[in-house]
Design a protein around this motif. Structure first.
Motif, short mmCIF file in Angstrom:
data_model
loop_
_atom_site.label_atom_id
_atom_site.label_comp_id
_atom_site.label_asym_id
_atom_site.label_seq_id
_atom_site.Cartn_x
_atom_site.Cartn_y
_atom_site.Cartn_z
N LEU A 34 10.75 41.16 -40.54
CA LEU A 34 9.66 40.19 -40.38
C LEU A 34 9.98 39.19 -39.28
N ALA A 35 8.96 38.82 -38.50
CA ALA A 35 9.16 37.83 -37.45
C ALA A 35 9.27 36.43 -38.05
N THR A 36 8.54 36.17 -39.13
CA THR A 36 8.62 34.87 -39.80
C THR A 36 8.78 35.08 -41.31
N PRO A 37 10.03 35.33 -41.75
CA PRO A 37 10.25 35.57 -43.18
C PRO A 37 9.80 34.39 -44.05
N HIS A 67 7.10 33.00 -44.11
CA HIS A 67 5.71 33.21 -44.58
C HIS A 67 5.61 34.36 -45.58
N ALA A 68 6.76 34.83 -46.07
CA ALA A 68 6.77 36.04 -46.90
C ALA A 68 5.90 35.92 -48.15
N ASN A 117 3.06 34.95 -48.39
CA ASN A 117 1.65 35.29 -48.10
C ASN A 117 1.35 36.78 -48.25
N VAL A 118 2.41 37.59 -48.38
CA VAL A 118 2.18 39.04 -48.32
C VAL A 118 1.41 39.59 -49.51
N VAL A 141 -1.86 31.96 -37.27
CA VAL A 141 -0.41 31.96 -37.07
C VAL A 141 0.35 31.26 -38.20
N ASP A 142 -0.35 30.46 -38.98
CA ASP A 142 0.31 29.79 -40.10
C ASP A 142 0.50 30.71 -41.29
N ARG A 143 -0.19 31.85 -41.26
CA ARG A 143 -0.07 32.80 -42.37
C ARG A 143 0.73 34.05 -41.99
N CYS A 144 0.68 34.41 -40.70
CA CYS A 144 1.26 35.70 -40.26
C CYS A 144 2.75 35.74 -40.53
N VAL A 145 3.18 36.90 -41.09
CA VAL A 145 4.59 37.09 -41.42
C VAL A 145 5.28 37.92 -40.33
#
Lengths: 284, 207
Positions: free
Chosen positions: A66-69, A71-72, A74-75, B97-101
Motif C-alpha cells: 500500500l502507498a498509504t498504509p 488509510h488501511a 478505509n478498505v 486523496v484523504d481516503r486512498c490507500v
C-alpha cells in the motif's frame, strides 16, 4: 515479468496466507481422528503460534504493497462490491477466528468437543479465505485473471502448503508419534488434492492466457516469458508432495516435512510470480 | 447531473503530443506519469511486386486519450475505499486523496490505463478533467493546448453531436466494458477494435 516483480509484497502475501491458514485444516483432521495427551495438546497449542506468525508476516507484507498504509481502515468501505474489500474482510475474520482459537486453547478452557467444533470452523474459514484471495483478481476487464483458475490455484496452495506446515507443527509438538494410518492417509489425500489443484489450474491457466491477445501484447509472448517459471513451480510442487508422502510413510519425520514445506513455499512463490506476470487487460 | 466527455478528431491529430506535455506541465507531473497519453498505431509493409513496382499497405494513426470518465468506471467498481469516485454533479471521476490507500486496484482494472499509483504522493493519480478549469467555464488544458484543434471537451450531448462515435477503434477495448465518455472521429487509417493491425506500437512510452 517486471510487472510481476512490482507486486512482490502481494506475491509474499498470497504465498504465506494460504500456507498459514491451511495448517489449521490439518489440525482439524488431527483432532477429529486422533487422541492426544494433555501434554501433547499443550505443546501443540503453544506451537500453533507458528501458522499464526506465517499469516501475520503475510498480512504485514500486504501492507508494504500500500502507498498509504495509514488509510488501511478505509478498505472496508466498499465491502460487498469491491473484491478487494471482500478479500481483506474475510482475511481479517479468519485471522481473528484463528487467533481467538489459539488464545482460548492456550488458556486450557477448551473441552475436546468445543475444540473440535471451533477448529472445524477455522478450517472451513481457511478454505473460504483462499477462495476470496483468488476471487480478488477476478474482474471482467482483466480476462487473463477472470477465471476460476485464479481461485483454484490458491485453494491448491492452501491444501498443499497448509498440510505440510500443519504436519510440521504437529510433528514438532510430538503429536505424530504413532499417528494412525487413517490420519496419515487423509493428510496425504489433502496434499495430493492441493497439488493437483495447483498444478492442473496453473497449466490450464497458462494455456488459456496463451490464447488471449490485447492491443499491446499477444498471450503467447506473455506465456513464453513465464514458461520456465511454470515448469519450476510444477516440479517443485510435485517434489514437495513427494517429501510429504515420504514423511507420512515414516510417520514422524519432521525433517522431511520441513524440506517439503520449504519446497512447497518456493513452488507457490514462483506460481504467484507466474500469476502476476500473466496480467492482461482487455484494453491497455 | 451533467456528464462531461472528451472528443478526439483522428483526422486532425498530428501526434505531436502537445496535449500530453501541456497536461504534465499544468499538473506538474514527474517522469513516469502522464494523465493524457498519445497511442501510436502503425501497420502494414512495403514490398516490390512481380513487376518491380513498390506497393505499400502501410498505415498509421494516433489516439490521444486521458481518463474517459466512464458511466460505469472499472476503477470505482473495484476500489476498496471509495476514494476513486464519480462526482454526482459533473460525472468526472477523481481520487479522494484523504481516503486512498494506494493499493493500485484501479490501475489494474481500468482498461484505458488511466489511474496509476504515485507512491511518492501516497495515492492514485489520474486525469480529473481539470475540474477547477471546467468549473470556471474553461476547457481542460490538453484541449486548449492542442495546436491542431483535434481535442474537445463538453457535455456528453455537445460532444456526441460533433459527429464521432463512442470510443471504438483500436487500440482501445470495446466500449461496453465501462461505457466511456469519449467520442472519436476516426482517421481513414483507423483500425477496428481487436484488429491484429491495431496494436499500440509505443508501449514503453505510454505504459
Amino acid at each position: 515479468m517486471e510487472q510481476a516483480m512490482a507486486e512482490l509484497p502481494l506475491i509474499f502475501f498470497t504465498t504465506l496466507a494460504p500456507i498459514g491458514s491451511g495448517a489449521f485444516i490439518v489440525f482439524a483432521m488431527a483432532f477429529f481422528t486422533m487422541r492426544f495427551s494433555d501434554e501433547q495438546m499443550k505443546k501443540l497449542d503453544r506451537l500453533t503460534v507458528i501458522p499464526l506468525v506465517v499469516l501475520a508476516v503475510g498480512f504485514g507484507a500486504s501492507f508494504l504493497h500500500l502507498a498509504t498504509p495509514a488509510h488501511a481502515m478505509n478498505v472496508f468501505t466498499n465491502l460487498g462490491s469491491s473484491p478487494l474489500s471482500n478479500e481483506i474482510f474475510v482475511g481479517v475474520v479468519f485471522f481473528a477466528l484463528a487467533g481467538i482459537y489459539w488464545i482460548v486453547a492456550l488458556s486450557g478452557k477448551l473441552s475436546l468437543n468445543a475444540r473440535k467444533g471451533f477448529i472445524a470452523v477455522v478450517a472451513i474459514a481457511a478454505i473460504v479465505f483462499s477462495c476470496f484471495i483468488g476471487a480478488a483478481y477476478m474482474m471482467d476487464t482483466i480476462p487473463s485473471w477472470d477465471t476460476p483458475y485464479s481461485i483454484l490455484e490458491v485453494v491448491g496452495f492452501c491444501l498443499l502448503g497448509g498440510s505440510l506446515l500443519g504436519m510440521l507443527v504437529l510433528g514438532l509438538a510430538g503429536c505424530l508419534d504413532g499417528a494412525q494410518r487413517g490420519f496419515r492417509k487423509i493428510v496425504f489425500a489433502i496434499a495430493l488434492l492441493g497439488t493437483l489443484l495447483m498444478v492442473c489450474s496453473l497449466v490450464a491457466h497458462f494455456t488459456m492466457v496463451g490464447s488471449l491477445s490485447n492491443s499491446l501484447v499477444d498471450g503467447t509472448s506473455v506465456t513464453a516469458e513465464v514458461t520456465s517459471y511454470l515448469v519450476c513451480s510444477v516440479v517443485l510442487a510435485i517434489v514437495a508432495l513427494g517429501f510429504e508422502g515420504g514423511a507420512l510413510l515414516k510417520g514422524t519425520s519432521t525433517s522431511l516435512m520441513a524440506i517439503g514445506l520449504v519446497l512447497a513455499a518456493v513452488a507457490i512463490f514462483i506460481a504467484r510470480i507466474v500469476f502476476y506476470a500473466m496480467q492482461m487487460s482487455v484494453g491497455l | 447531473m451533467v456528464q462531461y466527455a472528451f472528443y478526439f478528431d483522428g483526422t486532425r491529430c498530428t501526434g505531436c503530443k502537445t496535449c500530453e506535455l501541456a497536461c504534465k506541465d499544468y499538473k506538474d507531473l514527474d517522469v513516469g506519469f502522464a494523465y493524457r497519453k498519445v497511442y501510436e498505431v502503425t501497420y502494414g509493409d512495403t514490398q516490390k511486386d512481380s513487376n518491380g513496382c513498390v506497393v505499400s499497405t502501410c498505415g498509421g494513426y494516433t489516439v490521444s486519450m486521458a481518463c474517459n470518465h466512464c458511466y460505469e468506471p472499472a476503477c470505482t467498481k473495484v476500489c476498496p475505499t471509495g476514494a476513486m469516485h464519480k462526482d454526482g454533479e459533473t460525472g468526472l471521476v477523481s481520487v479522494n486523496v484523504d481516503r486512498c490507500v494506494g493499493c493500485g486496484y484501479c490501475h489494474m482494472a481500468c482498461p484505458y490505463d488511466a489511474p496509476k499509483v504515485d507512491r511518492a504522493k501516497g495515492h492514485s493519480v489520474k486525469c480529473d478533467g481539470c475540474v477547477e478549469r471546467v468549473t470556471n467555464g474553461e476547457k481542460p488544458v490538453c484541449v486548449e493546448a492542442c495546436p491542431a484543434r483535434a481535442l474537445d471537451f463538453g457535455t456528453v450531448d455537445q460532444i456526441a453531436a460533433l459527429g464521432g462515435t463512442q470510443a471504438n477503434i483500436a487500440p482501445l477495448p470495446v466500449p461496453t466494458y465501462t461505457d466511456p465518455n469519449f467520442y472519436i472521429k476516426p482517421s481513414d487509417d483507423a483500425q477496428p477494435v481487436g484488429s491484429a493491425d491495431g496494436k499500440a506500437v509505443n508501449p514503453l512510452e505510454v505504459l
